[in-house]
Motif scaffolding. Structure first.
Motif, PDB file in Angstrom:
ATOM      1  N   ARG A 269       0.832  -1.211   0.000  1.00 16.13           N
ATOM      2  CA  ARG A 269       0.000   0.000   0.000  1.00 16.13           C
ATOM      3  C   ARG A 269       0.861   1.255   0.000  1.00 16.13           C
ATOM      4  O   ARG A 269       0.565   2.224  -0.692  1.00 16.13           O
ATOM      5  CB  ARG A 269      -0.904   0.013   1.239  1.00 16.13           C
ATOM      6  CG  ARG A 269      -2.035  -0.979   1.134  1.00 16.13           C
ATOM      7  CD  ARG A 269      -3.181  -0.551   2.068  1.00 16.13           C
ATOM      8  NE  ARG A 269      -4.357  -1.342   1.800  1.00 16.13           N
ATOM      9  CZ  ARG A 269      -4.910  -2.190   2.679  1.00 16.13           C
ATOM     10  NH1 ARG A 269      -4.394  -2.328   3.892  1.00 16.13           N
ATOM     11  NH2 ARG A 269      -5.983  -2.877   2.359  1.00 16.13           N
ATOM     12  N   GLN A 270       1.930   1.199   0.784  1.00 14.03           N
ATOM     13  CA  GLN A 270       2.840   2.341   0.852  1.00 14.03           C
ATOM     14  C   GLN A 270       3.456   2.599  -0.538  1.00 14.03           C
ATOM     15  O   GLN A 270       3.472   3.728  -1.029  1.00 14.03           O
ATOM     16  CB  GLN A 270       3.930   2.059   1.900  1.00 14.03           C
ATOM     17  CG  GLN A 270       5.022   3.107   2.006  1.00 14.03           C
ATOM     18  CD  GLN A 270       4.480   4.467   2.417  1.00 14.03           C
ATOM     19  OE1 GLN A 270       3.565   4.552   3.247  1.00 14.03           O
ATOM     20  NE2 GLN A 270       5.015   5.534   1.832  1.00 14.03           N
ATOM     21  N   THR A 271       3.944   1.522  -1.169  1.00  9.36           N
ATOM     22  CA  THR A 271       4.555   1.690  -2.497  1.00  9.36           C
ATOM     23  C   THR A 271       3.529   2.233  -3.486  1.00  9.36           C
ATOM     24  O   THR A 271       3.829   3.138  -4.273  1.00  9.36           O
ATOM     25  CB  THR A 271       5.107   0.338  -3.012  1.00  9.36           C
ATOM     26  OG1 THR A 271       6.015  -0.181  -2.056  1.00  9.36           O
ATOM     27  CG2 THR A 271       5.817   0.505  -4.353  1.00  9.36           C
ATOM     28  N   MET A 272       2.303   1.703  -3.441  1.00  2.72           N
ATOM     29  CA  MET A 272       1.294   2.141  -4.403  1.00  2.72           C
ATOM     30  C   MET A 272       0.918   3.609  -4.214  1.00  2.72           C
ATOM     31  O   MET A 272       0.650   4.319  -5.186  1.00  2.72           O
ATOM     32  CB  MET A 272       0.049   1.252  -4.357  1.00  2.72           C
ATOM     33  CG  MET A 272       0.204  -0.104  -5.041  1.00  2.72           C
ATOM     34  SD  MET A 272       1.078  -0.068  -6.623  1.00  2.72           S
ATOM     35  CE  MET A 272      -0.045   0.915  -7.602  1.00  2.72           C
ATOM     36  N   ALA A 273       0.927   4.063  -2.966  1.00  2.33           N
ATOM     37  CA  ALA A 273       0.639   5.480  -2.734  1.00  2.33           C
ATOM     38  C   ALA A 273       1.714   6.323  -3.424  1.00  2.33           C
ATOM     39  O   ALA A 273       1.419   7.321  -4.099  1.00  2.33           O
ATOM     40  CB  ALA A 273       0.599   5.767  -1.231  1.00  2.33           C
ATOM     41  N   GLU A 274       2.966   5.887  -3.305  1.00  2.00           N
ATOM     42  CA  GLU A 274       4.073   6.624  -3.929  1.00  2.00           C
ATOM     43  C   GLU A 274       3.984   6.534  -5.450  1.00  2.00           C
ATOM     44  O   GLU A 274       4.267   7.512  -6.162  1.00  2.00           O
ATOM     45  CB  GLU A 274       5.417   6.062  -3.443  1.00  2.00           C
ATOM     46  CG  GLU A 274       5.653   6.299  -1.962  1.00  2.00           C
ATOM     47  CD  GLU A 274       6.851   5.517  -1.426  1.00  2.00           C
ATOM     48  OE1 GLU A 274       7.737   5.156  -2.223  1.00  2.00           O
ATOM     49  OE2 GLU A 274       6.887   5.248  -0.213  1.00  2.00           O
ATOM     50  N   VAL A 275       3.605   5.363  -5.954  1.00  2.91           N
ATOM     51  CA  VAL A 275       3.503   5.175  -7.405  1.00  2.91           C
ATOM     52  C   VAL A 275       2.408   6.071  -7.976  1.00  2.91           C
ATOM     53  O   VAL A 275       2.612   6.762  -8.983  1.00  2.91           O
ATOM     54  CB  VAL A 275       3.247   3.685  -7.752  1.00  2.91           C
ATOM     55  CG1 VAL A 275       2.753   3.517  -9.186  1.00  2.91           C
ATOM     56  CG2 VAL A 275       4.516   2.863  -7.526  1.00  2.91           C
ATOM     57  N   ARG A 276       1.255   6.082  -7.328  1.00  4.74           N
ATOM     58  CA  ARG A 276       0.139   6.916  -7.836  1.00  4.74           C
ATOM     59  C   ARG A 276       0.538   8.379  -7.851  1.00  4.74           C
ATOM     60  O   ARG A 276       0.244   9.098  -8.800  1.00  4.74           O
ATOM     61  CB  ARG A 276      -1.110   6.710  -6.972  1.00  4.74           C
ATOM     62  CG  ARG A 276      -1.838   5.440  -7.307  1.00  4.74           C
ATOM     63  CD  ARG A 276      -3.171   5.391  -6.592  1.00  4.74           C
ATOM     64  NE  ARG A 276      -3.414   4.024  -6.178  1.00  4.74           N
ATOM     65  CZ  ARG A 276      -3.334   3.554  -4.935  1.00  4.74           C
ATOM     66  NH1 ARG A 276      -3.087   4.397  -3.942  1.00  4.74           N
ATOM     67  NH2 ARG A 276      -3.516   2.307  -4.687  1.00  4.74           N
ATOM     68  N   GLU A 277       1.190   8.774  -6.799  1.00  4.89           N
ATOM     69  CA  GLU A 277       1.659  10.163  -6.712  1.00  4.89           C
ATOM     70  C   GLU A 277       2.656  10.462  -7.837  1.00  4.89           C
ATOM     71  O   GLU A 277       2.556  11.481  -8.526  1.00  4.89           O
ATOM     72  CB  GLU A 277       2.321  10.327  -5.326  1.00  4.89           C
ATOM     73  CG  GLU A 277       3.162  11.564  -5.130  1.00  4.89           C
ATOM     74  CD  GLU A 277       2.343  12.740  -4.583  1.00  4.89           C
ATOM     75  OE1 GLU A 277       1.390  12.462  -3.841  1.00  4.89           O
ATOM     76  OE2 GLU A 277       2.679  13.889  -4.921  1.00  4.89           O
ATOM     77  N   ALA A 278       3.590   9.535  -8.055  1.00  2.19           N
ATOM     78  CA  ALA A 278       4.617   9.740  -9.098  1.00  2.19           C
ATOM     79  C   ALA A 278       3.986   9.806 -10.491  1.00  2.19           C
ATOM     80  O   ALA A 278       4.375  10.616 -11.333  1.00  2.19           O
ATOM     81  CB  ALA A 278       5.651   8.614  -9.047  1.00  2.19           C
ATOM     82  N   VAL A 279       3.003   8.950 -10.729  1.00  2.00           N
ATOM     83  CA  VAL A 279       2.366   8.932 -12.049  1.00  2.00           C
ATOM     84  C   VAL A 279       1.533  10.192 -12.255  1.00  2.00           C
ATOM     85  O   VAL A 279       1.405  10.688 -13.384  1.00  2.00           O
ATOM     86  CB  VAL A 279       1.476   7.659 -12.187  1.00  2.00           C
ATOM     87  CG1 VAL A 279       0.626   7.703 -13.443  1.00  2.00           C
ATOM     88  CG2 VAL A 279       2.358   6.407 -12.184  1.00  2.00           C
ATOM     89  N   GLY A 280       1.007  10.719 -11.153  1.00  2.00           N
ATOM     90  CA  GLY A 280       0.188  11.923 -11.262  1.00  2.00           C
ATOM     91  C   GLY A 280      -1.295  11.605 -11.375  1.00  2.00           C
ATOM     92  O   GLY A 280      -2.060  12.368 -11.956  1.00  2.00           O
ATOM     93  N   LEU A 281      -1.694  10.483 -10.816  1.00  2.00           N
ATOM     94  CA  LEU A 281      -3.123  10.132 -10.818  1.00  2.00           C
ATOM     95  C   LEU A 281      -3.849  11.019  -9.817  1.00  2.00           C
ATOM     96  O   LEU A 281      -3.283  11.394  -8.773  1.00  2.00           O
ATOM     97  CB  LEU A 281      -3.294   8.661 -10.441  1.00  2.00           C
ATOM     98  CG  LEU A 281      -2.681   7.650 -11.436  1.00  2.00           C
ATOM     99  CD1 LEU A 281      -2.706   6.229 -10.873  1.00  2.00           C
ATOM    100  CD2 LEU A 281      -3.408   7.707 -12.779  1.00  2.00           C
ATOM    101  N   PRO A 282      -5.087  11.376 -10.107  1.00  2.00           N
ATOM    102  CA  PRO A 282      -5.841  12.246  -9.196  1.00  2.00           C
ATOM    103  C   PRO A 282      -5.988  11.597  -7.820  1.00  2.00           C
ATOM    104  O   PRO A 282      -6.170  10.390  -7.726  1.00  2.00           O
ATOM    105  CB  PRO A 282      -7.209  12.381  -9.873  1.00  2.00           C
ATOM    106  CG  PRO A 282      -6.995  11.958 -11.285  1.00  2.00           C
ATOM    107  CD  PRO A 282      -5.873  10.999 -11.290  1.00  2.00           C
ATOM    108  N   LYS A 283      -5.941  12.412  -6.785  1.00  4.67           N
ATOM    109  CA  LYS A 283      -6.078  11.891  -5.415  1.00  4.67           C
ATOM    110  C   LYS A 283      -7.530  11.606  -5.094  1.00  4.67           C
ATOM    111  O   LYS A 283      -8.419  12.270  -5.609  1.00  4.67           O
ATOM    112  CB  LYS A 283      -5.545  12.919  -4.423  1.00  4.67           C
ATOM    113  CG  LYS A 283      -4.053  12.967  -4.422  1.00  4.67           C
ATOM    114  CD  LYS A 283      -3.492  12.905  -2.986  1.00  4.67           C
ATOM    115  CE  LYS A 283      -1.986  12.732  -2.988  1.00  4.67           C
ATOM    116  NZ  LYS A 283      -1.276  13.896  -3.505  1.00  4.67           N
TER     117      LYS A 283
END
Ligand code: TRP
Length: 330
Positions: A316-330
């Motif tokens: 979950r931690q990695t995915m939060a960072e990945v989503r942020e890096a990709v620029g997916l909407p929060k």
């Protein structure tokens, strides 16, 4: 975990009861790596779906493999041992990584071509993405080191490329480029003394077999094919039984066989009897532990579920960072 050298991840498809080839080629290393690394070992049931004809054995095969891993010395108090599908974030990362993976490279991989040859009527989309899902396994846990056999080398090299592409494309360094650790000992041959030991060839010796079953399998092992009569001298250098003696028998006995085989002082039957006895002695602690664990199957599943819980925290931690890096909407 500061005292450890880094994080290890490896996966294996749920193939049920494990055999000597699995033990010598993978499990033994999994066990040893626990001393130096923080280890995560995964039973990759989703990967299995790319090739299995039926899923009816999936649960039993998963359980039997987990049981063998535990009996062989995987320590669930420290090591995370879990089932791939219990951490669904891996499929999310797989999809995201698929966008930075060139299709042509996937279809060019020798492992893919081999699968196409083996199952021409089932060349499914998942088969093409197999290495991307593997990369997701590895990257989700920010793995430093992946212990695998040489056949998986191209996949790990590819995983490194995918990670690099992701980090480059999204100007980030959240994913870690894994190192490959080749842990393969010389190929473990099966009963036939020719092919690699495997279930599909039915030339394997199961770790959990009874001593008597083990003895029977060993007695079927093919020795030096040029040695036909008892009085012919043998050549231990080309004999699979001798290779196995070197792994499981005491040094003085190995030395004796090495001399006596060459001058026909010992025959293949006696040589195999000795190997069976030594192998059984080696496997005794494993069998006892396995029997004790098998008394309480729920406990094995608890270990897997608990492992999945710990894995999921990291995922979950990695995915939060990945989503942020990709620029997916929060
Ligand atoms: N592809 C590996 C095999 O067939 C299994 C696997 C899946 C794996 N994911 C992995 C191995 C991640 C190492 C790391 O044996």
């Amino acid at each position: 975990m500061a005292s450890k050298k880094g994080r290890v991840f490896s996966g294996a498809r749920p193939t049920g009861r494990q055999h000597l080839g699995n033990y010598l080629g993978a499990i033994k290393n999994y066990v040893a790596l626990q001393d130096d690394y923080e280890c995560i070992y995964c039973i990759v049931d989703i990967h299995a779906l790319t090739t299995v004809e039926t899923t009816e054995d999936l649960v039993d095969n998963t359980y039997d493999m987990a049981l063998d891993w535990l009996a062989a010395g995987i320590r669930p108090e420290e090591t995370i041992m879990f089932v791939q599908s219990h951490v669904p974030e891996v499929m999310e990362l797989h999809t995201i990584l698929s966008m930075v993976t060139p299709l042509g490279k996937l279809t060019d991989l020798p492992t893919f071509k081999e699968k196409v040859r083996l199952q021409p009527n089932n060349v499914n989309y998942g088969l093409v993405g197999y290495p991307v899902l593997m990369t997701a396994d590895i990257a989700l846990y920010k793995t430093d080191v992946v212990p695998v056999g040489v056949d998986q080398g191209p996949h790990i090299e590819f995983a490194r490329e995918i990670v690099r592409s992701f980090n480059y494309r999204y100007h980030t360094n959240v994913l870690v480029e894994p190192q490959m650790k080749n842990t393969e000992i010389p190929k473990v041959l099966g009963i036939d003394g020719k092919e690699k030991m495997g279930k599909s060839n039915n030339n394997h010796i199961e770790l959990a077999a009874t001593p008597e079953e083990t003895r029977q399998r060993v007695m079927q092992m093919v020795t030096d094919p040029a040695r036909i009569k008892r009085t012919d001298p043998g050549n231990p250098d080309v004999c699979n039984v001798f290779t196995m003696h070197k792994i499981f028998s005491p040094a003085d006995e190995v030395a004796m066989i090495n001399v006596e085989c060459r001058r026909a002082g010992i025959g293949c039957v006696e040589c195999k009897k000795r190997f069976a006895a030594n192998l059984n002695a080696n496997l005794e602690p494993f069998r006892q532990k396995r029997a004790a664990l098998a008394e309480n199957p729920a406990q094995v599943w608890d270990i897997l579920h608990e492992g999945a819980g710990r894995a999921r925290t990291i995922a979950r931690q990695t995915m939060a960072e990945v989503r942020e890096a990709v620029g997916l909407p929060k």
